[in-house]
Scaffold this active site. Structure first.
Site, PDB file in Angstrom:
ATOM      1  N   ARG A  18     -24.855  34.881  43.776  1.00  0.00           N
ATOM      2  CA  ARG A  18     -25.881  35.348  44.708  1.00  0.00           C
ATOM      3  C   ARG A  18     -27.298  34.897  44.351  1.00  0.00           C
ATOM      4  NH1 ARG A  18     -24.113  41.456  44.651  1.00  0.00           N
ATOM      5  NH2 ARG A  18     -22.863  40.719  42.890  1.00  0.00           N
ATOM      6  N   ARG A 337     -57.847  21.786  29.105  1.00  0.00           N
ATOM      7  CA  ARG A 337     -56.489  21.335  28.779  1.00  0.00           C
ATOM      8  C   ARG A 337     -56.269  21.403  27.271  1.00  0.00           C
ATOM      9  NH1 ARG A 337     -56.161  15.721  31.449  1.00  0.00           N
ATOM     10  NH2 ARG A 337     -54.228  15.721  30.226  1.00  0.00           N
ATOM     11  N   ASN A 381     -76.400  18.094  26.358  1.00  0.00           N
ATOM     12  CA  ASN A 381     -76.328  18.369  27.787  1.00  0.00           C
ATOM     13  C   ASN A 381     -75.601  17.217  28.471  1.00  0.00           C
ATOM     14  OD1 ASN A 381     -76.952  18.818  30.575  1.00  0.00           O
ATOM     15  ND2 ASN A 381     -78.536  20.224  29.854  1.00  0.00           N
TER      16      ASN A 381
END
Ligand code: UD1
Ligand code: CA
Length: 460
Positions: A18, A337, A381
């Site tokens: 099932r 990641r 930056n």
């Protein structure tokens, strides 16, 4: 007196038709782990001397999963080539069970079973057969517990073999039974298959125990949820919710703040400090550690992540195998990641992807960037649109940016390349050679031209 060793026999040979799946039923996950893993956890919590798994359909896959999972428990495998019933299944494992053992029969597709409940069942089985039962509002499909006038158990009748009166009984067999091994071995030899399904029913041992003048013990499960067998994906999804709700309740009690415990999924372990808040729709996987005051915005995915105190992750960020220090700002829409490592006070903004790069204290990459393979110092930056061109089509190379450098917007840093301390790289540059410390380095068409009489093309 020496206590009898506990041998658990886990039945897991069924096909699980099932589920309509190529995956064997017991490998379908609850909270990210196969149902069988949850059942084996319960066996381990009971300090079983041995765990026998009876496999059949998809047995190779089941064993392959077990090998790959590197679980510390030793499992003895018993193969049931043809599914001739639950008694026949138990018999496949019995040759490896010593006579002085207590046997606990478990089902591989009942993932929410608790060790506490099973411990009661085992206690009751020191000298007799003990059956775990539960009262259900709708007992359809289950074996019914038959009792005599003095309320003693006299047998179990399966749904298909039951008469109308028996079908009204709401006390049912959960399938978990425990008994002394020697007695069980004797009864199993006597079980026959003259019933509606033509199977060897384990439940027939109850009547045999009664014949042997034993008083069969019953333990009642704390909830129906705990003993629900999973046959289809509707039940699987329900079990997942039950599990998640319990887990969320435990975390709330431990001081974690959840915007909505119904919309929180943890598939693994979460360690959290004080006043950690997780907004709706987050999925946490593997091992996640969140320091004091960490806030996770809505719809984030965190997989094997460590975040320091005070760090904020805004909506829709995806973090995998990444580490961040204290007081970082990540997202919305950030992607960290594996081996992204942020020091303290680092800002990573929207549509910034970071892989295998360390960012030093106070550095910022606030918009639209790809930083792959490299090392960024402190106070750097990184302008919008910056790309670490790390891949030459065959190999990966590193980009090193030293402390205090300023990378203008839309810069491509073609690795391997190094930008020196305090250097400024002008916007729109394609940097292919190392940039010296200090000063301004830029690389673009020399002059800006204007053609005042230029006409836009018009549609014909
Ligand atoms: C069984 C019980 C029933 C109980 C119900 C609880 C019997 C005869 N009936 O019924 O009293 O109320 O569980 O869920 O025991 N299996 C094998 N090999 C086999 C047959 C089954 O490994 O040859 C495994 C299945 O994979 C499954 C478990 O045993 O995990 C139960 O088998 P299933 O056929 O589902 O039994 P039920 O009819 O549900
Ligand atoms: Ca079943």
């Amino acid at each position: 007196m020496k206590t009898a060793p506990l041998h658990c026999i886990v039945l897991a040979a069924g096909q699980g038709t099932r589920m309509k799946s190529a995956l064997p039923k017991v490998l379908h996950p609850v909270a990210g782990r196969p149902m069988l893993a949850h059942v084996l956890d319960a066996a381990r919590a009971l300090s079983a001397a041995a765990v026998h798994v009876v496999h059949g359909h998809g047995g190779d896959q089941v064993r392959a999963w077990f090998e790959a999972s590197r679980r510390p428990d030793a499992v003895r495998w018993a193969h049931q080539a043809e599914q001739k019933g639950t008694a026949h299944a138990v018999q496949q494992a019995m040759p490896a069970v010593p006579d002085d053992a207590i046997v606990l029969v478990m089902y591989g597709d009942v993932p929410l079973i608790s060790a506490q409940t099973l411990a009661q069942l085992i206690d009751a089985a020191r000298r007799t057969l003990a059956v775990l039962t539960v009262e259900l509002d709708d007992p359809t499909g289950y074996g019914r517990i038959l009792r005599d006038r003095r309320h003693r158990v006299s047998g179990i009748v399966e749904e298909k073999d039951a008469n109308a009166r028996q079908r009204r009984i709401r006390e049912v067999n959960t399938g978990f039974v425990a008994a002394p091994a020697k007695r069980l071995r004797g009864w199993l030899k006597e079980v026959r298959n003259d019933n509606a399904k033509g199977e060897y029913y384990l439940t027939d041992i109850v009547a045999l125990a009664v014949r042997d003048k034993l008083e069969v013990a019953t333990i009642t499960a704390a909830s129906a949820e705990e003993v629900e067998g999973i046959n289809d994906r509707i039940q699987l999804a329900r079990a997942e919710r039950v599990y998640q709700r319990r887990q969320a309740t435990g975390l709330l009690a431990a001081g974690l703040s959840l915007a909505d415990p119904e919309r929180f999924d943890l598939r693994g372990t979460l360690l959290h400090g004080r006043d950690v808040h997780v907004d709706v729709g987050c999925v946490l996987e593997g091992r996640v550690e969140l320091g004091d005051g960490v806030r996770i915005g809505p719809h984030c995915v965190l997989r094997d992540v460590i975040l320091g105190a005070g760090t904020i992750v805004d909506a829709h960020s995806v973090l995998e195998k990444a580490v961040a220090g204290r007081d970082c700002r990540i997202g919305p829409f950030a992607r960290l990641r594996p081996d992204a490592a942020l020091a303290d006070d680092v800002h990573v903004g929207n549509f910034v992807e970071i892989k295998k790069v360390r960012l030093g204290r106070g550095s910022k990459a606030n918009h639209l960037a790809y930083l792959g393979d490299g090392d960024v110092g402190a106070g750097v930056n990184i302008g919008a649109g910056t790309i670490f061109c790390n891949y030459d089509g065959a190999n990966k190379h590193e980009t090193i940016i030293e402390d205090g450098a300023f990378i203008g917007s839309d810069t491509q840093l073609v690795a391997p390349v190094r930008v020196g301390r305090g250097a400024t790289v002008g916007a729109g540059s394609t940097i292919v050679r190392d940039v010296p410390a200090g000063g301004l380095t830029l690389c673009r068409a020399r002059e800006q031209k204007t053609y005042p009489n230029w006409k836009r093309p018009v549609k014909k």
